[in-house]
Design a protein around this motif. Structure first.
Motif, PDB file in Angstrom:
ATOM      1  N   VAL A 119       0.837  -1.198   0.000  1.00 12.67           N
ATOM      2  CA  VAL A 119       0.000   0.000   0.000  1.00 12.67           C
ATOM      3  C   VAL A 119       0.874   1.251   0.000  1.00 12.67           C
ATOM      4  N   GLU A 120       1.908   1.235   0.807  1.00 15.37           N
ATOM      5  CA  GLU A 120       2.806   2.386   0.853  1.00 15.37           C
ATOM      6  C   GLU A 120       3.580   2.539  -0.451  1.00 15.37           C
ATOM      7  N   HIS A 121       3.962   1.419  -1.053  1.00 16.85           N
ATOM      8  CA  HIS A 121       4.741   1.503  -2.286  1.00 16.85           C
ATOM      9  C   HIS A 121       3.901   2.040  -3.442  1.00 16.85           C
ATOM     10  N   VAL A 122       2.680   1.560  -3.589  1.00 17.38           N
ATOM     11  CA  VAL A 122       1.862   2.062  -4.700  1.00 17.38           C
ATOM     12  C   VAL A 122       1.558   3.547  -4.502  1.00 17.38           C
ATOM     13  N   ARG A 123       1.456   3.965  -3.251  1.00 12.19           N
ATOM     14  CA  ARG A 123       1.255   5.391  -2.977  1.00 12.19           C
ATOM     15  C   ARG A 123       2.465   6.195  -3.476  1.00 12.19           C
ATOM     16  N   GLU A 124       3.643   5.648  -3.248  1.00  4.43           N
ATOM     17  CA  GLU A 124       4.876   6.329  -3.646  1.00  4.43           C
ATOM     18  C   GLU A 124       4.996   6.483  -5.156  1.00  4.43           C
ATOM     19  N   ILE A 125       4.433   5.545  -5.920  1.00  2.09           N
ATOM     20  CA  ILE A 125       4.560   5.634  -7.373  1.00  2.09           C
ATOM     21  C   ILE A 125       3.353   6.315  -8.024  1.00  2.09           C
ATOM     22  N   GLY A 126       2.463   6.859  -7.200  1.00  2.00           N
ATOM     23  CA  GLY A 126       1.423   7.715  -7.739  1.00  2.00           C
ATOM     24  C   GLY A 126       0.010   7.192  -7.712  1.00  2.00           C
ATOM     25  N   LEU A 127      -0.200   5.953  -7.230  1.00  2.00           N
ATOM     26  CA  LEU A 127      -1.553   5.440  -7.080  1.00  2.00           C
ATOM     27  C   LEU A 127      -2.101   5.890  -5.722  1.00  2.00           C
ATOM     28  N   ARG A 128      -3.402   6.066  -5.639  1.00  2.00           N
ATOM     29  CA  ARG A 128      -4.015   6.479  -4.376  1.00  2.00           C
ATOM     30  C   ARG A 128      -4.759   5.308  -3.760  1.00  2.00           C
ATOM     31  N   PRO A 129      -4.248   4.736  -2.674  1.00  2.00           N
ATOM     32  CA  PRO A 129      -4.968   3.639  -2.016  1.00  2.00           C
ATOM     33  C   PRO A 129      -6.232   4.138  -1.327  1.00  2.00           C
ATOM     34  N   LEU A 130      -7.300   3.372  -1.471  1.00  4.90           N
ATOM     35  CA  LEU A 130      -8.535   3.633  -0.729  1.00  4.90           C
ATOM     36  C   LEU A 130      -8.649   2.538   0.327  1.00  4.90           C
ATOM     37  N   GLU A 131      -8.142   2.838   1.512  1.00  2.95           N
ATOM     38  CA  GLU A 131      -8.162   1.880   2.625  1.00  2.95           C
ATOM     39  C   GLU A 131      -9.399   2.166   3.471  1.00  2.95           C
ATOM     40  N   ASN A 132     -10.503   1.527   3.109  1.00  5.13           N
ATOM     41  CA  ASN A 132     -11.773   1.798   3.799  1.00  5.13           C
ATOM     42  C   ASN A 132     -12.035   3.301   3.813  1.00  5.13           C
ATOM     43  N   ALA A 133     -12.004   3.872   2.612  1.00  2.00           N
ATOM     44  CA  ALA A 133     -12.090   5.327   2.488  1.00  2.00           C
ATOM     45  C   ALA A 133     -12.973   5.708   1.304  1.00  2.00           C
ATOM     46  N   ARG A 134     -13.324   6.997   1.270  1.00  2.00           N
ATOM     47  CA  ARG A 134     -14.205   7.511   0.229  1.00  2.00           C
ATOM     48  C   ARG A 134     -13.728   8.882  -0.209  1.00  2.00           C
ATOM     49  N   VAL A 135     -13.871   9.151  -1.498  1.00  2.00           N
ATOM     50  CA  VAL A 135     -13.573  10.480  -2.020  1.00  2.00           C
ATOM     51  C   VAL A 135     -14.755  10.935  -2.870  1.00  2.00           C
ATOM     52  N   GLU A 136     -14.989  12.236  -2.905  1.00  2.00           N
ATOM     53  CA  GLU A 136     -16.035  12.796  -3.746  1.00  2.00           C
ATOM     54  C   GLU A 136     -15.432  13.172  -5.083  1.00  2.00           C
ATOM     55  N   MET A 137     -15.968  12.565  -6.149  1.00  2.00           N
ATOM     56  CA  MET A 137     -15.455  12.827  -7.486  1.00  2.00           C
ATOM     57  C   MET A 137     -16.161  14.003  -8.147  1.00  2.00           C
ATOM     58  N   GLY A 138     -16.995  14.691  -7.401  1.00  2.59           N
ATOM     59  CA  GLY A 138     -17.785  15.781  -7.942  1.00  2.59           C
ATOM     60  C   GLY A 138     -19.197  15.323  -8.219  1.00  2.59           C
ATOM     61  N   ALA A 139     -19.344  14.402  -9.168  1.00  4.88           N
ATOM     62  CA  ALA A 139     -20.676  13.938  -9.552  1.00  4.88           C
ATOM     63  C   ALA A 139     -21.108  12.687  -8.805  1.00  4.88           C
ATOM     64  N   PHE A 140     -20.160  11.966  -8.214  1.00  5.24           N
ATOM     65  CA  PHE A 140     -20.491  10.741  -7.483  1.00  5.24           C
ATOM     66  C   PHE A 140     -19.423  10.477  -6.436  1.00  5.24           C
ATOM     67  N   ASP A 141     -19.720   9.560  -5.515  1.00  5.97           N
ATOM     68  CA  ASP A 141     -18.758   9.152  -4.498  1.00  5.97           C
ATOM     69  C   ASP A 141     -18.026   7.902  -4.958  1.00  5.97           C
ATOM     70  N   LEU A 142     -16.711   7.905  -4.794  1.00  7.57           N
ATOM     71  CA  LEU A 142     -15.894   6.724  -5.060  1.00  7.57           C
ATOM     72  C   LEU A 142     -15.365   6.214  -3.727  1.00  7.57           C
ATOM     73  N   ALA A 143     -15.690   4.953  -3.407  1.00 13.46           N
ATOM     74  CA  ALA A 143     -15.254   4.363  -2.147  1.00 13.46           C
ATOM     75  C   ALA A 143     -14.463   3.094  -2.417  1.00 13.46           C
ATOM     76  N   GLY A 144     -13.629   2.730  -1.467  1.00 16.97           N
ATOM     77  CA  GLY A 144     -12.879   1.485  -1.570  1.00 16.97           C
ATOM     78  C   GLY A 144     -12.759   0.837  -0.214  1.00 16.97           C
TER      79      GLY A 144
END
Length: 259
Positions: A119-144
């Motif tokens: 998880v830490e490594h993919v974060r370092e190379i530019g991917l965003r981990p969703l560890e039981n988290a949610r982000v607002e994409m503007g038009a919809f919610d993206l959760a992981g």
């Protein structure tokens, strides 16, 4: 013998050449008109390791980028091995490009390989981990949510953390590695769950086993008001062979019923 050899050889070639692009349109009742046509490139089960290495990863990246997605979702089982051994193989993923970024959730194989370091490594190379988290994409919610295998490591899925306290009037897309997680998604009013894990069965008789163990083997199905899309995955686990279950990267195009 000749026929069997030909089938296996063709199945191996199908894996090693890289996944093909599949396109699916998914209407969502709560998606606003402004998000009609939003494209999510879904890739799962790349399984980078001793056989599928850096070159394969680069083919996957090139294929995804060629679709020019709005968002990229890497839904688990990226690797089969440690960060120490496989960091060079994973490096091409730093080149993934999408207007709204690349998101990652763990699969069961991340836990076999060391989920926290990955998880830490993919974060370092530019991917965003969703560890039981949610982000607002503007038009919809993206959760992981974390994979259910994480429960054995004290790091399992927390649906309330990922989906609680959100505006129920907004559409929600959930990234969850295993299709069996659909039942929790239905309880929480998710519009669409994106998963992998099954490989579409990969190789006979694995298709019968995978079909029995998962609510959906591959493709799009509806569970009440929630839809589930299951990718067959980009790579392979065990022998690098697929028969009757071709690998894919899926571009999921969201459609507004208000458009």
């Amino acid at each position: 013998m000749v026929a069997a050899t030909g089938i296996v050889g063709n199945g191996a070639y199908g894996v090693l050449r890289g996944p093909r692009v599949k396109r699916v349109t998914v209407p969502l009742a709560r998606l606003p008109r402004s998000a009609h046509g939003f494209r999510i490139a879904v890739v799962s089960d790349i399984h980078l390791g001793p056989v599928l290495g850096r070159g394969f990863a680069q083919r996957v990246v090139d294929t995804i980028n060629s679709t020019q997605p709005d968002l990229i979702a890497v839904v688990g089982d990226l690797v089969d091995g440690s960060v120490e051994d496989l960091a060079p193989a994973v490096a091409p993923l730093a080149g993934l490009r999408a207007r709204h970024g690349t998101y990652f959730v763990t699969g069961n194989h991340e836990y076999f390989s060391g989920a926290e370091p990955w998880v830490e490594h993919v974060r370092e190379i530019g991917l965003r981990p969703l560890e039981n988290a949610r982000v607002e994409m503007g038009a919809f919610d993206l959760a992981g949510v974390n994979d259910v295998t994480g429960e054995n490591y004290g790091d399992g899925p927390d649906y309330d953390k990922a989906l609680g306290d959100r505006d129920p009037g907004r559409a929600a897309v959930l990234l969850a590695h295993q299709p069996v997680m659909i039942h929790e998604a239905v309880k929480r009013g998710v519009d669409l769950q994106l998963s992998g894990h099954t490989h579409g069965g990969q190789l006979w008789p694995g298709n019968f086993i995978a079909d029995a163990a998962n609510p959906t083997l591959a493709g799009l199905e509806r569970y009440g008001d929630t839809q589930l899309y299951v990718s067959r995955g980009a790579g392979a686990w065990g022998p690098p062979v697929r028969v009757g279950a071709p690998s894919d990267i899926t571009v999921v195009e969201l459609a507004s019923k208000r458009a």
